[in-house]
Design a protein around this motif. Structure first.
Motif, PDB file in Angstrom:
ATOM      1  N   CYS A   1       0.816  -1.213   0.000  1.00  9.56           N
ATOM      2  CA  CYS A   1       0.000   0.000   0.000  1.00  9.56           C
ATOM      3  C   CYS A   1       0.850   1.262   0.000  1.00  9.56           C
ATOM      4  CB  CYS A   1      -0.910   0.040   1.217  1.00  9.56           C
ATOM      5  SG  CYS A   1      -2.158  -1.231   1.174  1.00  9.56           S
TER       6      CYS A   1
ATOM      7  N   CYS B   1      -7.689  -2.533  -3.984  1.00  9.99           N
ATOM      8  CA  CYS B   1      -6.284  -2.155  -4.125  1.00  9.99           C
ATOM      9  C   CYS B   1      -5.641  -1.850  -2.769  1.00  9.99           C
ATOM     10  CB  CYS B   1      -6.139  -0.955  -5.048  1.00  9.99           C
ATOM     11  SG  CYS B   1      -6.727  -1.261  -6.713  1.00  9.99           S
ATOM     12  N   PHE B   2      -6.374  -1.124  -1.919  1.00 11.37           N
ATOM     13  CA  PHE B   2      -5.784  -0.715  -0.650  1.00 11.37           C
ATOM     14  C   PHE B   2      -6.446  -1.372   0.549  1.00 11.37           C
ATOM     15  CE2 PHE B   2      -4.670   2.772  -3.550  1.00 11.37           C
ATOM     16  CZ  PHE B   2      -3.288   2.683  -3.438  1.00 11.37           C
TER      17      PHE B   2
ATOM     18  N   GLY C   1      -8.215   5.006  -4.993  1.00 15.25           N
ATOM     19  CA  GLY C   1      -7.001   5.615  -5.549  1.00 15.25           C
ATOM     20  C   GLY C   1      -6.161   4.672  -6.392  1.00 15.25           C
ATOM     21  N   GLY C   2      -6.599   3.415  -6.519  1.00 21.92           N
ATOM     22  CA  GLY C   2      -5.831   2.464  -7.328  1.00 21.92           C
ATOM     23  C   GLY C   2      -6.470   2.292  -8.688  1.00 21.92           C
TER      24      GLY C   2
ATOM     25  N   LYS D   1      -7.707   6.527   0.996  1.00 20.20           N
ATOM     26  CA  LYS D   1      -7.045   5.925  -0.155  1.00 20.20           C
ATOM     27  C   LYS D   1      -8.004   5.091  -1.009  1.00 20.20           C
ATOM     28  CE  LYS D   1      -2.466   4.866   0.434  1.00 20.20           C
ATOM     29  NZ  LYS D   1      -1.294   4.209   1.002  1.00 20.20           N
TER      30      LYS D   1
END
Lengths: 278, 394
Positions: free
Chosen positions: A35, A136-137, A167-168, A164
Motif C-alpha cells: 500500500c 487495491c488498498f 485511488g488504485g 485511499k
C-alpha cells in the motif's frame, strides 16, 4: 511539491519516539508495503491505565512519519478512554494541517492507535470487520462511512484523500459514490449496499489465483507438455503466459478461455477475465 | 527563492537548465523583434527568417528535412497530434500497438481513446521484461492488418532504457503500418538520423535538451498522411494552427545546435559520472537495486531502488542538502500507486516505493557526484531505522 507546515517538517526531520517498546501493553500494526505506507505503534501503561510511553515505526512519506511522531507525543499521558477519542482530525490539526491528498496519513495514525487499544483490550479491530470496498488498498465500507461522517466528506475524491479507497484501479468508485450518498442522507440503504458479494483485495486475489493454477490447472496442462505462468493481475484482468507445448498449440486460445478462465471463475471470482500476455 | 548555484541538480529527465547560449538568442525576440512571422511587412518577415533558421537547425540534429519539422507547444501535443492523425487518416483501422511503459502523454491517450474518439479501439500494450526490454517477436505478432499506428518511446524517462527503434520501425514499415516514437528523452542524448530510419512521426520537447519550456516538435516524414490536431491559421504549412512561439522556437534551434556539439561529452564524461554515482551507491548502500537494463540505457540516467524505505521521504531528506532528483513512489506521483514503469518490469513493492531517479546533464560536476555519494547512505540508513520492515541483519 507538497506544501507541508513547519510542524510537519519538524516532526519528519526530527521525529519523536521512534522505535518499538519491548513487551508492550498494546501493539497496532496497520498498512502494508504494497500500500505504500505502514505503521507499527506500541505503548506501555502504568498501573492506573495511563500511557507512559509510546513508540512508532513507520514506512511512508513525510506526512506519514510526521503523523506517527505527533501521535505518540499526543497520547503519552492519556488514559485509554481519552486516547480512544483521538481522531485523525486531531492529529492533522496538531500538525497545523496536512495537504488534503495526504489526510490518509493521519487516518493511518488513528487506525494504528485503535488497533493497539483493541489489542490491549483483547478485542477485534472494529473497522476491519466491514466488507472490503477498495481491493487495491484493502479499505472496508466501515472505514469509508466513518471518514465520511467524521470529516464531513462530500465527494469521492475526498474519500480517496482520506482513506485511499478508489485511488488504485478505480473500479470501486461507483460503489464509493453509493456509500457516500447513503451516508450523507443518513441512509437506511446502507444495509442493502453492504450485502453485496464479498470482495477481495488484489493481494488476496493473486494468492488465490496462484493456488488455483498450481493445484487445479497446471497438472492438466503438464500432462500435455504445457505450462502456465501468472504475469499480472489488474482488477479483474488476469494476464497469463502459456509455456511449453501450449505456445505452439493451435487450441491454446480455447484452452485459455474454456479451461483456464472457467476454472479461475469457479475457484476464485466469477468476474475474472483471462488474457494471454502479448 | 533557491538560487541555481546552490542546487545539486540531478533531475534532468524532468526538465533542464536553459543553456545561457539559448537564452541569449531568445531575448531579442521577447524584446525588440515582436513581429508576427505571418505578416507581409519586413518587420514580421525578419522574424519568419529566424523561425526558418531554427527549423533548419532542428532538422540537422535529427537528420531530417526542414519541411518535415512541425513546431508544437510541447511533447504531449506532438504525441497527441501523431496518434490522432493516424487514426483519422485510417478510420477503418482501430488498433494501436504501444507499450506498458510509455510516458503518460501516450499511455493515458491510448487508454482513453474510446472516450476521446467515440469509437471502439483495440490497444495492444507490449509487456517488458525485468530489465525493461521488449520482446520483438511479441511485437511482430501484435502488428495486425487493422493496426493504424505503432507508438513506442525511444528511451524511457524513468529508467533510461533504450528501445530498438530502428528495427521496430522497419518491422512496422514492412507491414505498411505508421510508426511514431516519443523521443523526448532520447533527442540530444543519443545520435538520431531519421534519413536512415523508417520512423514516420517523432516527438521531441525543448525543455529536455536545455531549451525553453512550452515548445516541442513533431517530425512528420514527407509523404505521411497528416491531419492537423490544432486547426486554425495556415501556420506550419497548415499542419498546426496558432501564432508561432517565436522566441522559444529560436531558442530550441540553438539548443539543438548545442546538443549536437555536446553529445560526445554526454556519452563520455556525463556517462562516466553517472557510472561512478551508480556504482558508488550500489556498493555503499545494502539492499539497493538498479532498475533497468545495465547497458541499453541513456548515458545520463540511473534509477535505483532502496528497499524498505519510501521515495518521498528520501527526496525530502535529499532536499535538505539541495539535491534534486525524482522518485517512482506513490506519494510523489500524485496518485496512490507507484510508477507504472517499475510495476510493468515486475519490481516488487518493497523496492518500487523506494526508487530514486538520478538524471544528469553536462552541467554536473565530479564534486557534485561525490557530495551525493556522501549524503545518500546516512539518509537511507536513518529512514530504515524507522521502518517496520527493516531488519538490521537482513
Amino acid at each position: 511539491m507538497w506544501e507541508y507546515t513547519n510542524k510537519v517538517q519538524q516532526h519528519f526531520l526530527h521525529p519523536k519516539n521512534v522505535g518499538e517498546i519491548e513487551n508492550p501493553d498494546g501493539t497496532g500494526d496497520v498498512g502494508s508495503l504494497a500500500c505504500g505506507d505502514a505503521l507499527k505503534l506500541t505503548f506501555k501503561l502504568d498501573e492506573k491505565g495511563v500511557i507512559t510511553d509510546a513508540k512508532f515505526k513507520t514506512f511512508g512519506c513525510a506526512s506519514a512519519i510526521a503523523s506517527s511522531s505527533v501521535l505518540t507525543e499526543m497520547i503519552i499521558g492519556m488514559n485509554l478512554d481519552e486516547a480512544a477519542k483521538v481522531t485523525n482530525e486531531d492529529i492533522a490539526n496538531r500538525l497545523g494541517g496536512l495537504p488534503k491528498e495526504k489526510m490518509h496519513c493521519s487516518v493511518m495514525g488513528r487506525e494504528a492507535l485503535e488497533a493497539a487499544i483493541a489489542n490491549y483490550r483483547g478485542l477485534k479491530i472494529p473497522m476491519a470487520e466491514g466488507e472490503v470496498v477498495c481491493e487495491c488498498f484493502g479499505v472496508t465500507d466501515l472505514e469509508v462511512i466513518r471518514a465520511i461522517k467524521e470529516s464531513s466528506l462530500r465527494s469521492v475524491e475526498e474519500i480517496t484523500n482520506f482513506t485511499k479507497a478508489g485511488g488504485g484501479c478505480g473500479k470501486c468508485i461507483d460503489r464509493l459514490r453509493e456509500i457516500l450518498v447513503a451516508t450523507v442522507h443518513q441512509g437506511a440503504d446502507i444495509k442493502k449496499v453492504v450485502e453485496k458479494p464479498k470482495r477481495m483485495t488484489t493481494l488476496q486475489k493473486i494468492k488465490k489465483i496462484e493456488e488455483a493454477l498450481e493445484r487445479e490447472i497446471r497438472p492438466g496442462l503438464r500432462k500435455d507438455g504445457g505450462d502456465i505462468e501468472l504475469v499480472d493481475v489488474d482488477g479483474d484482468f488476469v494476464t497469463v503466459s502459456l509455456r511449453g507445448a501450449c505456445t505452439s498449440c493451435a487450441k491454446s486460445q480455447t484452452t485459455l478461455k474454456e479451461y483456464v478462465e472457467k476454472k479461475l471463475r469457479e475457484l476464485v471470482l466469477d468476474s475474472l477475465i483471462v488474457e494471454e500476455s502479448k | 527563492m533557491m538560487r541555481p548555484e546552490n542546487v545539486v541538480y540531478m533531475d534532468n529527465n524532468a526538465t533542464t537548465r536553459v543553456a545561457p547560449e539559448v537564452l541569449e538568442v531568445m531575448l531579442p525576440y521577447l524584446q525588440d523583434y515582436y513581429g508576427n512571422p505571418s505578416s507581409m511587412h519586413r518587420f514580421g518577415g525578419q522574424v519568419e527568417a529566424a523561425v526558418t533558421e531554427a527549423r533548419k537547425k532542428v532538422a540537422t540534429l535529427l537528420g531530417a528535412d526542414p519541411e518535415e519539422i512541425v513546431f508544437t507547444s510541447c511533447g504531449t501535443e506532438s504525441d497527441s497530434t501523431a496518434i490522432f492523425s493516424a487514426l483519422q487518416s485510417f478510420p477503418d483501422k482501430r488498433h494501436i500497438v504501444t507499450t506498458r511503459v510509455e510516458h503518460p502523454a501516450v499511455k493515458n491517450l491510448c487508454e482513453n481513446l474510446d472516450t476521446l474518439t467515440g469509437h471502439k479501439h483495440r490497444v495492444t500494450r507490449l509487456m517488458v521484461d525485468a530489465d525493461g526490454m521488449l520482446d520483438l517477436q511479441k511485437y511482430e505478432e501484435a502488428l495486425a492488418d487493422d493496426t493504424a499506428i505503432v507508438s513506442v518511446m525511444w528511451a524511457n524517462n524513468e529508467t533510461g532504457v533504450i528501445f530498438p527503434i530502428e528495427e521496430m520501425a522497419r518491422m512496422a514499415r514492412a507491414r505498411g503500418i505508421l510508426f511514431h516514437t516519443d523521443a523526448v528523452q532520447a533527442v540530444g542524448k543519443i545520435p538520431i538520423n531519421l534519413k536512415e530510419l523508417d520512423v514516420d512521426f517523432l516527438s521531441l520537447s525543448g525543455h529536455k535538451l536545455h531549451g525553453p519550456k512550452g515548445v516541442g516538435v513533431l517530425y512528420v516524414r514527407r509523404g505521411t498522411p497528416f491531419v492537423p490536431f490544432l486547426v486554425g491559421g495556415h501556420q506550419e504549412k497548415g499542419r498546426r494552427g496558432g501564432t508561432e512561439n517565436v522566441a522559444s522556437i529560436v531558442g530550441l534551434g540553438r539548443a539543438c545546435e548545442l546538443a549536437a556539439v555536446n553529445m560526445a561529452e554526454e556519452n563520455s564524461r556525463v556517462k562516466a559520472l553517472r557510472d561512478k554515482l551508480e556504482q558508488g551507491l550500489l556498493a555503499s548502500i545494502p539492499h539497493s537495486i538498479l532498475n533497468g537494463h545495465k547497458t541499453d540505457r541513456l548515458p545520463n540516467t540511473s534509477n535505483i531502488s532502496f528497499e524498505y524505505v519510501e521515495g518521498e521521504a528520501i527526496l525530502l531528506h535529499m532536499d535538505q542538502y539541495n539535491i534534486c532528483a525524482s522518485s517512482g513512489s506513490a506519494c510523489t506521483s500524485g496518485s496512490l500507486e507507484p510508477s507504472h514503469v517499475l510495476r510493468a518490469m515486475g519490481v516488487p513493492f518493497t523496492a518500487a516505493h523506494g526508487s530514486i531517479r538520478y538524471s544528469l546533464s553536462i552541467y554536473n560536476t565530479e564534486e557534485e557526484i561525490d557530495f551525493v555519494m556522501e549524503k545518500m547512505p546516512p539518509i537511507i540508513a536513518g529512514l530504515r531505522q524507522m521502518s517496520p520492515f527493516w531488519k538490521a541483519d537482513a
